[in-house]
Scaffold this motif. Structure first.
Motif, PDB file in Angstrom:
ATOM      1  N   ALA A 166      47.785  31.239  47.674  1.00  0.00           N
ATOM      2  CA  ALA A 166      47.998  32.557  47.085  1.00  0.00           C
ATOM      3  C   ALA A 166      49.373  32.638  46.449  1.00  0.00           C
ATOM      4  CB  ALA A 166      47.849  33.646  48.153  1.00  0.00           C
ATOM      5  N   PRO A 167      49.545  33.585  45.502  1.00  0.00           N
ATOM      6  CA  PRO A 167      50.878  33.795  44.931  1.00  0.00           C
ATOM      7  C   PRO A 167      51.858  34.286  45.991  1.00  0.00           C
ATOM      8  CG  PRO A 167      49.175  34.849  43.587  1.00  0.00           C
ATOM      9  CD  PRO A 167      48.530  34.434  44.880  1.00  0.00           C
ATOM     10  N   ASP A 168      53.105  34.417  45.590  1.00  0.00           N
ATOM     11  CA  ASP A 168      54.180  34.845  46.488  1.00  0.00           C
ATOM     12  C   ASP A 168      53.732  36.054  47.295  1.00  0.00           C
ATOM     13  OD1 ASP A 168      56.565  35.153  47.743  1.00  0.00           O
ATOM     14  OD2 ASP A 168      57.661  35.868  45.996  1.00  0.00           O
ATOM     15  N   LEU A 169      53.460  35.847  48.573  1.00  0.00           N
ATOM     16  CA  LEU A 169      52.894  36.879  49.426  1.00  0.00           C
ATOM     17  C   LEU A 169      53.997  37.654  50.138  1.00  0.00           C
ATOM     18  CD1 LEU A 169      49.931  34.823  50.927  1.00  0.00           C
ATOM     19  CD2 LEU A 169      49.758  36.723  49.317  1.00  0.00           C
ATOM     20  N   PRO A 170      53.701  38.870  50.581  1.00  0.00           N
ATOM     21  CA  PRO A 170      54.717  39.668  51.270  1.00  0.00           C
ATOM     22  C   PRO A 170      55.010  39.133  52.664  1.00  0.00           C
ATOM     23  CG  PRO A 170      52.594  40.776  51.341  1.00  0.00           C
ATOM     24  CD  PRO A 170      52.420  39.598  50.435  1.00  0.00           C
ATOM     25  N   ALA A 171      56.007  39.696  53.284  1.00  0.00           N
ATOM     26  CA  ALA A 171      56.344  39.305  54.646  1.00  0.00           C
ATOM     27  C   ALA A 171      55.177  39.618  55.556  1.00  0.00           C
ATOM     28  CB  ALA A 171      57.596  40.049  55.102  1.00  0.00           C
ATOM     29  N   THR A 195      47.009  27.500  39.508  1.00  0.00           N
ATOM     30  CA  THR A 195      47.140  28.882  39.039  1.00  0.00           C
ATOM     31  C   THR A 195      46.915  29.884  40.161  1.00  0.00           C
ATOM     32  OG1 THR A 195      44.816  28.937  38.336  1.00  0.00           O
ATOM     33  CG2 THR A 195      46.437  28.251  36.700  1.00  0.00           C
ATOM     34  N   ALA A 196      46.318  29.446  41.296  1.00  0.00           N
ATOM     35  CA  ALA A 196      46.140  30.344  42.433  1.00  0.00           C
ATOM     36  C   ALA A 196      47.480  30.740  43.043  1.00  0.00           C
ATOM     37  CB  ALA A 196      45.256  29.690  43.499  1.00  0.00           C
ATOM     38  N   PHE A 197      48.530  29.961  42.790  1.00  0.00           N
ATOM     39  CA  PHE A 197      49.868  30.292  43.275  1.00  0.00           C
ATOM     40  C   PHE A 197      50.607  31.233  42.313  1.00  0.00           C
ATOM     41  CE2 PHE A 197      49.162  26.150  45.392  1.00  0.00           C
ATOM     42  CZ  PHE A 197      49.530  26.464  46.684  1.00  0.00           C
ATOM     43  N   CYS A 198      50.003  31.540  41.177  1.00  0.00           N
ATOM     44  CA  CYS A 198      50.671  32.326  40.136  1.00  0.00           C
ATOM     45  C   CYS A 198      50.103  33.734  40.069  1.00  0.00           C
ATOM     46  CB  CYS A 198      50.492  31.657  38.765  1.00  0.00           C
ATOM     47  SG  CYS A 198      51.230  30.023  38.602  1.00  0.00           S
ATOM     48  N   PRO A 199      50.878  34.685  39.531  1.00  0.00           N
ATOM     49  CA  PRO A 199      50.324  36.014  39.267  1.00  0.00           C
ATOM     50  C   PRO A 199      49.278  35.930  38.157  1.00  0.00           C
ATOM     51  CG  PRO A 199      52.532  35.807  38.334  1.00  0.00           C
ATOM     52  CD  PRO A 199      52.296  34.572  39.158  1.00  0.00           C
ATOM     53  N   PRO A 200      48.545  37.021  37.896  1.00  0.00           N
ATOM     54  CA  PRO A 200      47.500  36.982  36.863  1.00  0.00           C
ATOM     55  C   PRO A 200      48.004  36.519  35.506  1.00  0.00           C
ATOM     56  CG  PRO A 200      47.269  38.956  38.195  1.00  0.00           C
ATOM     57  CD  PRO A 200      48.556  38.306  38.621  1.00  0.00           C
ATOM     58  N   GLU A 201      49.228  36.893  35.139  1.00  0.00           N
ATOM     59  CA  GLU A 201      49.853  36.423  33.905  1.00  0.00           C
ATOM     60  C   GLU A 201      51.150  35.705  34.271  1.00  0.00           C
ATOM     61  OE1 GLU A 201      50.353  39.561  31.100  1.00  0.00           O
ATOM     62  OE2 GLU A 201      48.189  39.856  30.811  1.00  0.00           O
ATOM     63  N   PHE A 202      51.344  34.523  33.729  1.00  0.00           N
ATOM     64  CA  PHE A 202      52.478  33.700  34.123  1.00  0.00           C
ATOM     65  C   PHE A 202      52.947  32.873  32.937  1.00  0.00           C
ATOM     66  CE2 PHE A 202      48.416  31.789  35.156  1.00  0.00           C
ATOM     67  CZ  PHE A 202      48.469  30.570  34.515  1.00  0.00           C
ATOM     68  N   THR A 203      54.145  32.347  33.060  1.00  0.00           N
ATOM     69  CA  THR A 203      54.691  31.479  32.024  1.00  0.00           C
ATOM     70  C   THR A 203      54.446  30.023  32.397  1.00  0.00           C
ATOM     71  OG1 THR A 203      56.882  31.252  33.027  1.00  0.00           O
ATOM     72  CG2 THR A 203      56.512  33.186  31.610  1.00  0.00           C
ATOM     73  N   VAL A 204      54.594  29.139  31.423  1.00  0.00           N
ATOM     74  CA  VAL A 204      54.467  27.711  31.702  1.00  0.00           C
ATOM     75  C   VAL A 204      55.562  27.276  32.678  1.00  0.00           C
ATOM     76  CG1 VAL A 204      54.661  25.400  30.692  1.00  0.00           C
ATOM     77  CG2 VAL A 204      53.292  27.154  29.552  1.00  0.00           C
ATOM     78  N   GLY A 205      56.744  27.870  32.547  1.00  0.00           N
ATOM     79  CA  GLY A 205      57.828  27.540  33.470  1.00  0.00           C
ATOM     80  C   GLY A 205      57.493  27.922  34.902  1.00  0.00           C
ATOM     81  N   GLU A 206      56.852  29.068  35.094  1.00  0.00           N
ATOM     82  CA  GLU A 206      56.460  29.478  36.443  1.00  0.00           C
ATOM     83  C   GLU A 206      55.393  28.541  37.008  1.00  0.00           C
ATOM     84  OE1 GLU A 206      57.338  34.293  36.105  1.00  0.00           O
ATOM     85  OE2 GLU A 206      55.414  33.471  35.414  1.00  0.00           O
ATOM     86  N   LEU A 207      54.453  28.131  36.165  1.00  0.00           N
ATOM     87  CA  LEU A 207      53.436  27.180  36.606  1.00  0.00           C
ATOM     88  C   LEU A 207      54.071  25.829  36.950  1.00  0.00           C
ATOM     89  CD1 LEU A 207      50.428  26.556  37.050  1.00  0.00           C
ATOM     90  CD2 LEU A 207      50.317  25.881  34.634  1.00  0.00           C
ATOM     91  N   ARG A 208      55.040  25.409  36.152  1.00  0.00           N
ATOM     92  CA  ARG A 208      55.715  24.132  36.434  1.00  0.00           C
ATOM     93  C   ARG A 208      56.419  24.185  37.788  1.00  0.00           C
ATOM     94  NH1 ARG A 208      60.877  23.110  35.454  1.00  0.00           N
ATOM     95  NH2 ARG A 208      60.988  24.730  33.850  1.00  0.00           N
TER      96      ARG A 208
END
Length: 249
Positions: free
Chosen positions: A115-120, A174-187
């Motif tokens: 999952a993307p960056d999850l809360p505490a 892409t499961a670690f990314c938000p619905p819209e993301f940059t190539v840098g975030e995916l990298r």
């Protein structure tokens, strides 16, 4: 031939354990809970618990995650699963060593959650605290006083390797990314999961040139600072051709 007699066999309990992976502060982290009850009271462990008689394995995994941490996931292949943030949930492996649990014979069906960056997380159930911890920290403590309880170090190692191998040939990163993301975030996801540094230009060329991997949204963002960066979403392809091969370390 004598009839089959179930009572001739000792009882076996079934549990689910969860390897929940996310990327936090550019590091691959896993969810861990400090056990509040014996066995291994006070030790860190993966979230999980016993399967109830009236639920299937995916339902048990989703329930345990909510009860022990307050986090929800949604398994697209299981309509009965609890709604959540669209995280990826799949079975990882089954663990059944006779003495893996000192209480009784217990077989665990481990699940992998990405999952993307999850809360505490919020501790609950038989957990008295919960945290996100870098996987390298937990795996590096095997055999030390702070090591994970039960055989959870092996389960975690297997989950991490599953994630590392699957993002080579699938779009699962892409499961670690938000619905819209940059190539840098995916990298940075690939770098965190593989624990390597990647050349930005080569990575950009590979991911944007792989059919069905990424789809431009038409928008841009400056959330990373600097010049506006193009936004993408997952393109729907399940298999990558050519694959994103993991660099040799």
């Amino acid at each position: 031939m004598s009839p089959y007699d179930p009572s001739a066999f000792p009882p076996v309990a079934v549990t689910v354990d969860l390897v929940v992976l996310t990327v936090r502060s550019h590091a691959l982290c896993t969810l861990s809970i400090r056990r509040g009850e014996p066995p291994f009271q006070g030790r860190w462990a993966l979230p999980g618990g016993f399967v109830r008689p009236d639920e299937d394995l995916a339902e048990a995994a989703a329930r345990e995650l909510v009860e022990e941490t307050g986090l929800c996931v949604h398994d697209p292949g299981t309509p009965a699963a609890m709604p959540g943030n669209g995280a990826h949930l799949e079975q990882l492996a089954t663990y059944g060593a006779p003495k893996r649990d000192p209480r009784m014979r217990v077989v665990s069906v481990a699940h992998l959650v990405l999952a993307p960056d999850l809360p505490a997380p919020r501790a609950g159930g038989d957990a008295n605290s919960a945290r996100w911890a870098p996987v390298e920290t937990l795996l590096g403590s095997e055999g030390e006083p702070g090591a994970l309880a039960f055989d959870h170090a092996q389960i975690l190692a297997d989950g991490v390797e599953r994630a590392r191998s699957k993002i080579e040939y699938s779009s699962l990163a892409t499961a670690f990314c938000p619905p819209e993301f940059t190539v840098g975030e995916l990298r940075r996801v690939y770098e965190a999961v593989w624990a390597v540094a990647l050349d930005p230009r080569n990575f950009h060329r590979k991911v944007t040139g792989t059919p069905g991997f990424l789809v431009p949204t038409g928008g841009t963002t400056t959330r990373q600072g600097g010049r506006p960066a193009q936004l993408f979403r997952a393109g729907g392809a399940t298999l990558l051709n050519p694959p994103m091969l993991r660099p040799e370390v």
